[in-house]
Design an enzyme around this catalytic site. Structure first.
Site, mmCIF file in Angstrom:
data_model
loop_
_atom_site.group_PDB
_atom_site.id
_atom_site.type_symbol
_atom_site.label_atom_id
_atom_site.label_comp_id
_atom_site.label_asym_id
_atom_site.label_seq_id
_atom_site.Cartn_x
_atom_site.Cartn_y
_atom_site.Cartn_z
ATOM 1 N N LYS A 1 41.060 41.594 70.576
ATOM 2 C CA LYS A 1 41.543 40.210 70.475
ATOM 3 C C LYS A 1 41.624 39.470 71.798
ATOM 4 O O LYS A 1 41.866 38.269 71.795
ATOM 5 C CB LYS A 1 42.939 40.187 69.838
ATOM 6 C CG LYS A 1 42.959 40.490 68.368
ATOM 7 C CD LYS A 1 44.213 39.893 67.745
ATOM 8 C CE LYS A 1 44.533 40.481 66.407
ATOM 9 N NZ LYS A 1 45.948 40.334 66.069
ATOM 10 N N LYS B 1 39.388 45.120 57.927
ATOM 11 C CA LYS B 1 40.715 45.280 57.322
ATOM 12 C C LYS B 1 41.159 43.986 56.636
ATOM 13 O O LYS B 1 40.853 42.901 57.124
ATOM 14 C CB LYS B 1 41.659 45.634 58.483
ATOM 15 C CG LYS B 1 43.097 45.740 58.161
ATOM 16 C CD LYS B 1 43.902 45.977 59.433
ATOM 17 C CE LYS B 1 44.333 44.667 60.056
ATOM 18 N NZ LYS B 1 45.380 44.798 61.072
ATOM 19 N N LYS C 1 46.160 39.260 57.622
ATOM 20 C CA LYS C 1 46.911 38.125 57.076
ATOM 21 C C LYS C 1 46.099 36.838 57.176
ATOM 22 O O LYS C 1 46.286 35.928 56.409
ATOM 23 C CB LYS C 1 48.225 37.932 57.838
ATOM 24 C CG LYS C 1 49.187 39.092 57.691
ATOM 25 C CD LYS C 1 50.545 38.751 58.291
ATOM 26 C CE LYS C 1 51.358 39.993 58.558
ATOM 27 N NZ LYS C 1 51.036 40.609 59.855
HETATM 28 P P1 TYM Z 1 51.299 43.834 60.969
HETATM 29 O O1 TYM Z 1 52.224 42.694 60.794
HETATM 30 O O2 TYM Z 1 49.895 43.558 61.370
HETATM 31 O O3 TYM Z 1 51.270 44.663 59.625
HETATM 32 C C1 TYM Z 1 52.481 45.051 59.007
HETATM 33 C C2 TYM Z 1 52.309 46.403 58.349
HETATM 34 O O4 TYM Z 1 51.269 46.334 57.359
HETATM 35 C C3 TYM Z 1 50.287 47.334 57.617
HETATM 36 N N1 TYM Z 1 48.978 46.774 57.261
HETATM 37 C C4 TYM Z 1 48.094 47.359 56.435
HETATM 38 N N2 TYM Z 1 48.136 48.519 55.759
HETATM 39 C C5 TYM Z 1 47.070 48.814 54.972
HETATM 40 N N3 TYM Z 1 45.970 48.014 54.856
HETATM 41 C C6 TYM Z 1 45.901 46.844 55.523
HETATM 42 N N4 TYM Z 1 44.839 46.059 55.388
HETATM 43 C C7 TYM Z 1 46.990 46.478 56.362
HETATM 44 N N5 TYM Z 1 47.243 45.396 57.155
HETATM 45 C C8 TYM Z 1 48.455 45.604 57.706
HETATM 46 C C9 TYM Z 1 50.373 47.601 59.111
HETATM 47 O O5 TYM Z 1 49.857 48.871 59.446
HETATM 48 C C10 TYM Z 1 51.864 47.489 59.348
HETATM 49 O O6 TYM Z 1 52.515 48.696 59.004
HETATM 50 N N6 TYM Z 1 52.562 45.793 65.372
HETATM 51 C C11 TYM Z 1 52.924 45.712 63.971
HETATM 52 C C12 TYM Z 1 54.353 45.217 63.741
HETATM 53 C C13 TYM Z 1 55.385 45.977 64.494
HETATM 54 C C14 TYM Z 1 55.862 47.286 64.194
HETATM 55 C C15 TYM Z 1 56.861 47.559 65.186
HETATM 56 C C16 TYM Z 1 55.552 48.240 63.212
HETATM 57 C C17 TYM Z 1 56.069 45.516 65.574
HETATM 58 N N7 TYM Z 1 56.959 46.474 66.014
HETATM 59 C C18 TYM Z 1 57.531 48.779 65.180
HETATM 60 C C19 TYM Z 1 56.243 49.447 63.224
HETATM 61 C C20 TYM Z 1 57.215 49.730 64.207
HETATM 62 C C21 TYM Z 1 51.979 44.770 63.271
HETATM 63 O O7 TYM Z 1 51.370 43.928 63.881
HETATM 64 O O8 TYM Z 1 51.946 44.919 61.934
#
Ligand code: TYM
Length: 321
Positions: free
Chosen positions: A110, A191, A194
């Protein structure tokens, strides 16, 4: 057992978020009668160009959805309401190296090499490590795309403990057996995120049944025919494989189906059945936004109490008075 996981409010929540994270978060907490901390990573949403007004709207929507999914109200909070996250993040930036941050896939994809990339996108994994380590979390239920970030949190915990003294618990990732990587329906080699140029390949949690059915009906497959065409092959048949994965993650099976039309109908039924109760609860909860706000205010208070001694131990170990 302490569980920890957050979601970033950079767009509306998707079926990928639900199958990869939200449902496993709920199940992990239920199964282990656990001490869980779940919520919204609003600070992480600032790492890419963002619109303050849109963020202000997304957070309450996401807050309501987490409740609608069935996460325990007492477990929920918003990251920026607990200032210890930012403070520990800085301490962990002093433990992480630029080499390891530079290798993070998300930064590479990114922003690396682009002069206008926000500095926070580079340091983001240190903040995520701080999120997890502040709660001495043992399990981090997330989708497959977060593996590298959780591994960095483990490395930083081990390094900090070894260098400055035993402050942190070394966390473990927990990915679900099905649904850990849901792919875009229109572009099944990427993937389901969002945000995508068009939302046609993304099932949002608040998409109503007719919209879900239309998106699934238009999902990209291939031109194979006959019963043998309905099989998994992640390389050659990414679209069909993704549909079978989604069907199984939603409790169905592709066995006995013989056409792509039948597969898509089964997927649409299974997804609608999974989302409808959640949408009904969302509609009910959305009628009383003040009640949702109160849930998160109480959650932040609990988090401030949990994290204060951990932050104090980290400050003390690293030599701050
Ligand atoms: P984020 O907001 O991109 O996604 C949130 C959660 O959804 C899962 N996820 C998916 N799982 C399966 N298939 C998909 N297509 C898919 N897209 C998203 C992600 O794996 C995630 O579990 N960095 C993290 C947020 C975060 C976080 C943390 C997570 C910040 N601090 C501490 C765990 C612990 C993120 O951007 O997730």
């Amino acid at each position: 057992m302490t569980n920890f996981s957050l979601l970033k409010p950079t767009g509306h929540l998707t079926l990928g978020n639900y199958l990869g994270a939200l449902r496993p978060m709920r199940e992990t907490a239920q199964r282990h009668g656990a001490d869980s901390y779940y919520g919204i990573a609003d600070l992480h949403a600032l790492t890419v160009p963002h619109d303050p007004a849109a963020l202000r709207e997304l957070v309450p929507e996401m807050a309501t959805l987490l409740l609608a999914v069935g996460l325990e109200p007492a477990t929920l909070f918003v990251q920026s309401h607990v200032p210890a996250h930012s403070e520990l993040s800085y301490l962990l930036e002093c433990v992480a190296s630029t080499g390891e941050l530079n290798r993070m896939i998300q930064f590479k994809e990114k922003g690396r090499g682009v002069p206008t990339t926000r500095a926070s996108l580079f340091t983001y994994p240190a903040l995520m490590a701080a999120d997890i380590l502040l709660y001495r979390a043992e399990k981090v239920p997330v989708g497959e795309d977060q593996r590298q970030h959780v591994e960095l949190a483990r490395d930083l915990a081990l390094r900090f403990n070894h260098t400055y003294g035993p402050v942190f618990t070394v966390p473990e990732i927990a990915t679900p057996p099905a649904g850990a990587r849901v792919m875009d329906l229109q572009d099944p080699t990427t993937k389901m995120g969002k945000s995508h140029a068009s939302g046609a390949g993304i099932v949002y949690l608040l998409d109503r049944p007719d919209v879900v059915r239309r998106k699934v009906a238009r999902a990209v497959t291939d031109s194979d025919t006959g019963p043998a065409a309905l099989r998994r092959d992640r390389e050659a048949k990414a679209g069909v494989t993704n549909l079978i994965d989604i069907l199984e993650a939603c409790g169905g099976t592709a066995e006995g189906l013989s056409t792509y039309g039948a597969l898509k109908a089964a997927v649409a039924d299974a997804v609608v059945a999974e989302l409808e109760p959640l949408q009904k609860r969302y509609d009910d909860l959305a009628r009383d936004p003040a009640a949702v706000t109160a849930v998160y205010a109480a959650g932040a208070e609990r988090c401030r109490a949990t994290t204060a001694p951990v932050l104090a131990a980290a400050r003390n170990a690293i030599g701050l008075g």
